[in-house]
Design an enzyme around this catalytic site. Structure first.
Site, short mmCIF file in Angstrom:
data_model
loop_
_atom_site.label_atom_id
_atom_site.label_comp_id
_atom_site.label_asym_id
_atom_site.label_seq_id
_atom_site.Cartn_x
_atom_site.Cartn_y
_atom_site.Cartn_z
N GLN A 46 32.31 34.03 44.12
CA GLN A 46 33.07 35.56 44.65
C GLN A 46 31.43 36.71 44.88
O GLN A 46 31.06 36.03 44.50
CB GLN A 46 33.80 35.96 43.28
CG GLN A 46 35.46 35.66 42.78
CD GLN A 46 35.74 34.07 42.82
OE1 GLN A 46 34.87 33.46 42.13
NE2 GLN A 46 36.18 33.53 43.18
N ASN A 64 36.94 36.92 47.45
CA ASN A 64 36.24 35.48 47.52
C ASN A 64 35.85 35.42 48.67
O ASN A 64 35.38 36.23 49.59
CB ASN A 64 37.85 35.39 47.75
CG ASN A 64 39.10 34.90 46.44
OD1 ASN A 64 37.89 34.44 45.24
ND2 ASN A 64 39.86 34.94 47.01
N CYS A 73 37.58 38.90 38.23
CA CYS A 73 36.37 37.41 37.92
C CYS A 73 35.93 37.57 36.99
O CYS A 73 34.91 38.43 36.89
CB CYS A 73 35.49 37.33 39.56
SG CYS A 73 34.64 35.92 39.31
N ASN A 150 45.02 36.73 38.68
CA ASN A 150 45.95 35.80 39.64
C ASN A 150 46.02 34.64 38.98
O ASN A 150 45.86 34.59 37.70
CB ASN A 150 44.26 35.62 39.96
CG ASN A 150 43.16 35.40 38.95
OD1 ASN A 150 43.10 34.50 37.59
ND2 ASN A 150 41.83 35.33 39.33
N ASN A 183 45.11 29.17 41.35
CA ASN A 183 44.05 27.55 39.93
C ASN A 183 44.54 26.94 39.65
O ASN A 183 45.37 26.99 39.25
CB ASN A 183 43.47 28.60 39.85
CG ASN A 183 42.69 30.20 40.52
OD1 ASN A 183 42.20 29.68 40.93
ND2 ASN A 183 42.98 30.92 39.68
N GLU A 201 39.39 25.85 42.75
CA GLU A 201 39.50 26.87 42.56
C GLU A 201 40.65 27.35 43.88
O GLU A 201 40.35 26.92 44.61
CB GLU A 201 38.54 27.98 42.63
CG GLU A 201 38.72 29.08 42.57
CD GLU A 201 36.99 29.93 41.50
OE1 GLU A 201 36.95 30.54 40.94
OE2 GLU A 201 36.26 29.91 42.65
N ARG A 202 41.96 28.54 43.79
CA ARG A 202 42.54 29.18 45.06
C ARG A 202 40.90 29.74 45.62
O ARG A 202 40.63 30.53 45.57
CB ARG A 202 43.03 29.73 44.29
CG ARG A 202 44.15 31.02 45.26
CD ARG A 202 44.98 31.76 44.88
NE ARG A 202 43.91 32.69 43.61
CZ ARG A 202 44.82 34.17 44.06
NH1 ARG A 202 46.25 34.53 44.44
NH2 ARG A 202 43.88 35.36 43.42
N GLY A 211 35.41 32.16 35.31
CA GLY A 211 35.54 32.33 33.48
C GLY A 211 37.63 33.08 33.65
O GLY A 211 37.58 32.94 32.77
N SER A 212 37.64 33.11 34.52
CA SER A 212 39.46 33.49 35.15
C SER A 212 40.33 32.06 34.28
O SER A 212 41.10 32.26 34.04
CB SER A 212 40.18 34.31 35.72
OG SER A 212 39.24 33.20 36.76
#
EC number: 5.1.1.7
Length: 269
Positions: A46, A64, A73, A150, A183, A201-202, A211-212
């Site tokens: 990111q 992204n 993020c 997200n 995700n 990850e998307r 982290g998210s």
């Protein structure tokens, strides 16, 4: 035109920070894509662009590597917080993101803690394409879904070693149930305070951490009654701590490290 940047990572989840305070936002999808190219650019999971802000210490926008944007993020937020706290000498700052105002603090051990906001649990907030209980989705493996700004979809498995993430991840990311993609997490529960997490990850593939995604996985585990309110999340690149009391903001805590700084040729010669 060239852009100064800082390359950082959080347990291997790498990101780039562009400080555009007092300079205006020159970031575009094309520049983000070229910076994100790991062969011809800088490379990142990111990108965080730091901007001036009237009601917080800074405004942060996220990109992204494919040039798309996202609301938050967790790793890059901690990186921006670390940078600004070192600059100011403060132990706590507030950042404005599309997720809202996020309070960030440096802990006594030097790690960075960020209040990531309350998780969104309604089907339309994730979002999903139709109304349903997000705690148990009608998919094989009965995953749970939530949003941390997200979308996240969490599977609880007996053994991560048996999961072919490179095959399952992209199919689930683009499942028709998720209009904005998602995700995808695969969680092995070690005990109620410790999980192993691997991620698709998307838009991004398999990262060393996120982290998210750590937040989303713990939220879904707590909702299912599988986890306590404070959980060590062990990803491929290292471990963070996620806390959630079941009603309020999710707290993400972990290390960040600056790798190098440089300039990027934002305009082609």
């Amino acid at each position: 035109m060239s852009l100064s940047f800082h390359k950082m990572h959080a347990n291997g989840d790498d990101f780039v920070i562009v400080d555009s305070r007092n300079a205006g936002n020159s970031m575009t999808a094309d520049i983000a894509r070229r910076m994100g190219d790991r062969n011809r650019g800088v490379g990142f999971n990111q990108l965080a662009v730091v901007l001036d802000c009237d009601d917080a210490d800074a405004n942060v926008m996220f990109w992204n590597a494919d040039g798309s944007t996202l609301d938050v993020c967790g790793s890059a937020t901690r990186g921006v917080a670390d940078m600004l706290m070192r600059e100011s000498g403060m132990a706590s700052i507030i950042l404005r993101t599309n997720r809202g105002l996020l309070t960030c603090e440096r802990t006594v051990t030097g790690t960075i803690s960020v209040s990531m906001g309350e998780p969104l649990l309604g089907w339309a907030d994730v979002p999903l394409t139709e109304e349903m209980d997000t705690a148990v989705l009608p998919l094989g493996g009965a995953p749970a879904a939530c949003s941390m700004g997200n979308p996240h979809c969490t599977f609880f498995v007996e053994d991560l070693a048996t999961i072919d993430i490179a095959t399952l991840g992209p199919a689930l990311e683009t499942h028709p149930l998720f209009p904005l993609r998602t995700n995808v997490h695969f969680v092995q529960i070690i005990d109620r305070q410790h999980i192993r997490l691997r991620i698709w990850e998307r838009w991004g593939g398999i990262p060393l951490g996120s982290g998210s995604c750590c937040c989303g996985a713990v939220v879904n585990g707590i909702r299912r009654g599988l986890l306590d309110n404070t959980v060590a999340v062990e990803c491929d690149g290292g471990t963070v701590t996620v806390q959630w009391d079941g009603v309020g903001s999710v707290i993400l805590t972990g290390p960040v490290l600056r790798v190098f700084s440089g300039t990027f040729a934002a305009t082609r010669s």
